[in-house]
Design an enzyme around this catalytic site. Structure first.
Site, mmCIF file in Angstrom:
data_model
loop_
_atom_site.group_PDB
_atom_site.id
_atom_site.type_symbol
_atom_site.label_atom_id
_atom_site.label_comp_id
_atom_site.label_asym_id
_atom_site.label_seq_id
_atom_site.Cartn_x
_atom_site.Cartn_y
_atom_site.Cartn_z
ATOM 1 N N TYR A 97 1.031 -1.316 -0.097
ATOM 2 C CA TYR A 97 0.024 -0.064 0.068
ATOM 3 C C TYR A 97 0.981 1.200 -0.025
ATOM 4 C CZ TYR A 97 -3.236 3.438 1.831
ATOM 5 O OH TYR A 97 -4.117 4.610 1.912
ATOM 6 N N ASP A 127 9.152 2.855 -0.612
ATOM 7 C CA ASP A 127 8.374 3.338 0.272
ATOM 8 C C ASP A 127 8.734 3.130 1.548
ATOM 9 O OD1 ASP A 127 6.461 4.347 1.554
ATOM 10 O OD2 ASP A 127 4.684 3.476 0.568
ATOM 11 N N LYS A 179 5.288 9.155 8.945
ATOM 12 C CA LYS A 179 5.025 8.478 10.614
ATOM 13 C C LYS A 179 6.249 8.559 11.309
ATOM 14 C CE LYS A 179 2.209 4.542 8.208
ATOM 15 N NZ LYS A 179 0.782 4.533 8.591
HETATM 16 C C1 LIG Z 1 4.133 2.087 3.130
HETATM 17 C C2 LIG Z 1 2.942 3.442 3.010
HETATM 18 N N1 LIG Z 1 2.795 4.079 2.207
HETATM 19 C C3 LIG Z 1 2.204 5.373 2.361
HETATM 20 C C4 LIG Z 1 1.308 5.177 3.150
HETATM 21 C C5 LIG Z 1 0.273 6.624 3.286
HETATM 22 O O1 LIG Z 1 0.660 7.285 4.257
HETATM 23 P P1 LIG Z 1 -0.560 8.501 4.750
HETATM 24 O O2 LIG Z 1 -1.408 7.508 5.451
HETATM 25 O O3 LIG Z 1 0.154 9.269 5.694
HETATM 26 O O4 LIG Z 1 -1.051 9.213 3.702
HETATM 27 C C6 LIG Z 1 1.278 4.301 4.035
HETATM 28 C C7 LIG Z 1 -0.009 4.403 5.409
HETATM 29 O O5 LIG Z 1 -0.106 3.686 6.177
HETATM 30 C C8 LIG Z 1 2.198 3.242 4.228
HETATM 31 O O6 LIG Z 1 1.867 2.406 5.108
#
Ligand SMILES: Cc1ncc(COP(=O)(O)O)c(C=O)c1O
Length: 425
Positions: free
Chosen positions: A144, A239, A267
């Site tokens: 994700y 990511d 995060k």
């Molecule tokens: C690996 C990863 N990328 C992107 C995101 C998206 O981040 P946000 O919820 O701050 O938009 C998340 C959210 O959990 C994530 O775990």
């Protein structure tokens, strides 16, 4: 498990907010429960609206690595707030923050701050497309990367599946240039590059996946991604919104000694505030406006309050913190494995550093196809039984649990006892 106070609040909330929540997983639908409304938190504990206390393994979905309301982080935010909440103009804090990130992530030569992980990955992909002049992006089933249109692509069966939106409201045309491949499948990736290599702008991957439950990369898989991208002139993007500054000070890439072209962070680096980052090689980042033709902007980007929380958090993440996280997380893993064995329940605990998932699956879980075979019914029962015993676990089989620096041996042992009782219930 929901208490009466939460039930009353949910009834009010459901009239006003879809599902009563501001992000879907908070609704607890995947575990057949009802959300627990939270009044506050401190260290490893959450305090529910009805006053009940829970040992927390969600940690605000990752940011709370030091534990909730760490006094130094709270103080940093309070002190900054005295000087104004934001100016829409550059500050020295942003320079300090960029220096702190670049010192920890040698692959990042230049970066930009944004306000969410979704924005970070969306912007990184735009930069990669602008840099390469190509359209196709490759992701992996079960990873994700936030909710931007081009990344909401259904996990494909077999080889590359182009263009199946995973959400209503996403035009098929938008995802027509997104391919989704099985995670940990080097040959599927090799075949796609052999066929479409000259059209591929970027490969984006969670280097350790948290979003199908915790799934580590098989040896060689990440290396192969970097190699294929290099050979075909595509951009590799790690990511690390979830893993960044959690698995080590320099994230998963620091742990594995890897050097992707671009990195997304969020995060932990925002210390619990809305702050995320995308960055990477100078030549790519110089494509971003005002230096280059790739447009990306944000009113609240680099908010001084968020940067203050992020910096205060990063500064406290020393070797001692990572040792403690490892010791507590390994204690939890061993305890849960024993509890599964003693209860004669089929399951596997997968862990990297302070991220962990108990899959109700024989294991090992290496891909989304494996993860999807887990017993979700059983996970739902386990989750509700844990909540009844004062343990707040992520409300889905396909999420990672997070241990924080505030978790003590006593917390972990209490959690294992609760898990034992929950498995035998
Ligand atoms: C690996 C990863 N990328 C992107 C995101 C998206 O981040 P946000 O919820 O701050 O938009 C998340 C959210 O959990 C994530 O775990």
């Amino acid at each position: 498990m929901s208490d009466e106070t939460s039930a009353r609040l949910l009834e009010r909330a459901e009239r006003l907010l879809p599902g009563g929540v501001n992000s879907p997983v908070r609704a607890f639908r995947a575990v057949g429960g009802a959300p627990i409304f939270i009044r506050g938190a401190k260290g490893s504990k959450l305090f529910a609206a009805d006053g009940r206390e829970y040992l927390d393994y969600v940690g605000s979905w990752g940011p709370a690595i030091l534990g909730h309301a760490h006094p130094d982080v709270v103080k940093a935010v309070q002190e900054r707030a005295e000087h104004g909440l934001g100016f829409g103009a550059p500050t020295e804090l942003e320079v300090q923050f960029a220096e702190a990130i670049i010192a920890r992530y040698p692959s990042v030569e230049m970066l930009r701050c944004v306000s969410s992980g979704t924005e970070a990955t969306m912007s990184a992909l735009r930069a990669a497309r602008g840099f390469t002049g190509r359209d196709v992006i490759v992701k992996f089933d079960g990873c994700y990367h936030g909710h931007s249109d081009g990344l909401l692509v259904k996990a494909g069966s077999g080889l590359a599946t182009f263009g199946n939106p995973d959400s209503a409201g996403v035009p098929a045309g938008v995802v027509a240039s997104t391919a989704s491949l099985p995670f940990n499948d080097e040959s599927a990736l090799g075949e796609l590059f052999a066929r479409e290599g000259s059209r591929i702008a970027a490969v984006i991957v969670e280097p350790v996946v948290g979003n199908m439950g915790l799934v580590p990369p098989q040896p060689g898989f990440l290396e192969r991604i970097l190699e294929l991208c290099r050979d075909h002139g595509a951009v590799s993007i790690f990511d690390e919104v979830m893993t960044g500054s959690r698995l080590s000070a320099g994230g998963a890439q620091g742990l594995f000694g890897m050097n992707p072209d671009m990195t997304c962070l969020g995060k932990v680096v925002g210390g619990g505030m809305p702050l995320a980052v995308y960055g990477g090689k100078r030549a790519i980042m110089e494509c971003i406006a005002p230096l280059g033709a790739v447009y990306q902007a944000g009113t609240l980007s680099g908010s001084p309050l968020a940067i203050a929380a992020g910096l205060a958090t990063l500064e406290r993440l020393d070797a001692g913190v990572y040792e403690h996280l490892e010791a507590m997380s390994s204690r939890l893993q061993v305890g849960l494995e024993r509890a599964l064995r003693d209860a004669n329940v089929s399951g596997v605990v997968q862990r990297v550093g302070s991220m962990l998932t108990l899959f109700f699956h024989r294991g090992p879980v290496r891909s989304w196809t494996d993860a999807a075979q887990s017993d979700r019914e059983l996970f739902g029962r386990f989750h509700r039984a844990l909540a009844q015993r004062g343990v707040y676990f992520p409300p889905s089989q396909f999420e990672a649990a997070f241990v924080s620096a505030a978790h003590s041996e006593e917390d972990i042992d209490r959690t294992v006892e609760a898990a034992r009782a929950a498995l035998e219930a």
